[in-house]
Design an enzyme around this catalytic site. Sequence first.
Site, PDB file in Angstrom:
ATOM      1  N   HIS A 408       0.815  -1.221   0.000  1.00  0.00           N
ATOM      2  CA  HIS A 408       0.000   0.000   0.000  1.00  0.00           C
ATOM      3  C   HIS A 408       0.849   1.272   0.000  1.00  0.00           C
ATOM      4  O   HIS A 408       0.324   2.367  -0.233  1.00  0.00           O
ATOM      5  CB  HIS A 408      -0.938  -0.005   1.207  1.00  0.00           C
ATOM      6  CG  HIS A 408      -2.270   0.607   0.931  1.00  0.00           C
ATOM      7  ND1 HIS A 408      -2.505   1.432  -0.155  1.00  0.00           N
ATOM      8  CD2 HIS A 408      -3.460   0.517   1.579  1.00  0.00           C
ATOM      9  CE1 HIS A 408      -3.764   1.816  -0.152  1.00  0.00           C
ATOM     10  NE2 HIS A 408      -4.376   1.285   0.891  1.00  0.00           N
ATOM     11  N   ARG A 409       2.158   1.143   0.245  1.00  0.00           N
ATOM     12  CA  ARG A 409       3.033   2.300   0.121  1.00  0.00           C
ATOM     13  C   ARG A 409       3.207   2.697  -1.335  1.00  0.00           C
ATOM     14  O   ARG A 409       3.443   3.873  -1.662  1.00  0.00           O
ATOM     15  CB  ARG A 409       4.414   2.003   0.721  1.00  0.00           C
ATOM     16  CG  ARG A 409       4.416   1.640   2.200  1.00  0.00           C
ATOM     17  CD  ARG A 409       5.783   1.141   2.626  1.00  0.00           C
ATOM     18  NE  ARG A 409       6.222   0.009   1.836  1.00  0.00           N
ATOM     19  CZ  ARG A 409       7.431  -0.564   1.936  1.00  0.00           C
ATOM     20  NH1 ARG A 409       8.317  -0.081   2.796  1.00  0.00           N
ATOM     21  NH2 ARG A 409       7.749  -1.606   1.183  1.00  0.00           N
TER      22      ARG A 409
END
Length: 435
Positions: A408-409
Amino acid sequence: MSKTIQMPALSPTMEEGTLAKWLVKEGDTVSSGDLLAEIETDKATMEFEAVDEGVVAKILVSEGTEGVKVGTVIAIIAEEGEDVAAAAAGGGEAAPAPKADPVPEKAEAAAPKADVVPAKAAAAPAISSGDRVKASPLARRLAEVKGIDLASITGTGTNGRIIKADVESAKPGAAAPAAAGPAPAAASGPAAAAPAPVAVAAQDFGIPHEVIKLNGMRKTIARRLTESKQQVPHIYLTVDIQLDKLLKLRGELNAGLASRNVKLSVNDLLIKALGVALIQVPECNVQFAGDQMLQFKRADISVAVSIPGGLITPIVSDAGSKGVAAISESMKDLAARAKDGKLKPEEYQGGTASLSNMGMFGIKQFEAVINPPQAMIMAIGAGEKRPYVVDDTLQIATVMSATGSFDHRAIDGADGARLMKAFKELVENPIGMLA
């Protein structure tokens, strides 16, 4: 002048390896390009070639030795005409033990009783320095589990050091009687007070067990996946995909490819679909790199393959552009060599995304752990007959569940959803990915 042979770095990430087998012996004459040894890394076994010519004067690390650090001197080569005995003696002095095993030396400075065992009179002088026995930490730990007195063993390692193979070949119950040495002192060190956690737990519950040592591959898997779950924020997205058109196309393609002895698997077509989907949604074909991101121009798919002792992910390069027959042939070759431990580092290191298929085991759905530094992995479940709405009517269709794990980064949920949608459409209308 004699030359030292060091433990090579056979891949960019290799820090240590196992000297699995020597292909030469002391006194052999070698030329540049001759095979010297087989080196096991955490993923493969590779042959190590000689660079210089000469005579093998001395082998400093015996075969079977594990955890040999990159750069450790493992042998000495004497030049033509040089005194071999003198070269061996000189080379031995030039290759100090701490370079091969720096951790024990540091531990010895802090806690000498944990790293050494009082020597007995019967111990061979070659393995002792004063009244202390030289042994690797692994050898000490294994000896403790087997109940063997290290002082009763003659070491075959560098400078007479006791190694794992020496303990394994010794007979259990070879411990010296208590009167022969200061038992309280030997038992007072941290190593004696804190035996291997697995052994302690099993003994506490009285459960019969055996101690299974982790191989290099399993250690690497444990470390990397722990780091992944601790450091990478995973987001999971699942879609159900109808397989009937894909299965029909596979049958037609296999009929046409039979004359070429090519047989496509469902997995081959899924690799192709993921490759094309990543090109269609380049926001997911990325890698998080601190204060920047890498966005790749092609899709190299790492495919999870189970092998004895662990898991490896050989890479199908440029899967989005490669034909399905070429993908199939590539996977057969990579999987076969992976199981033999013969992959080259560049064939399993890298990749822009991964695919893991557990459908053949009947697993309906699962969430795979991302393999850093990649930013996504596709988990494939089993295709099964399910009630499914087709053209607004309830029918029986072959359906599988696919779950994407995303870093999700690097990948937003909306972009991950776009990739899952593209993958689903390609699998349900497979002609489009062959165009």
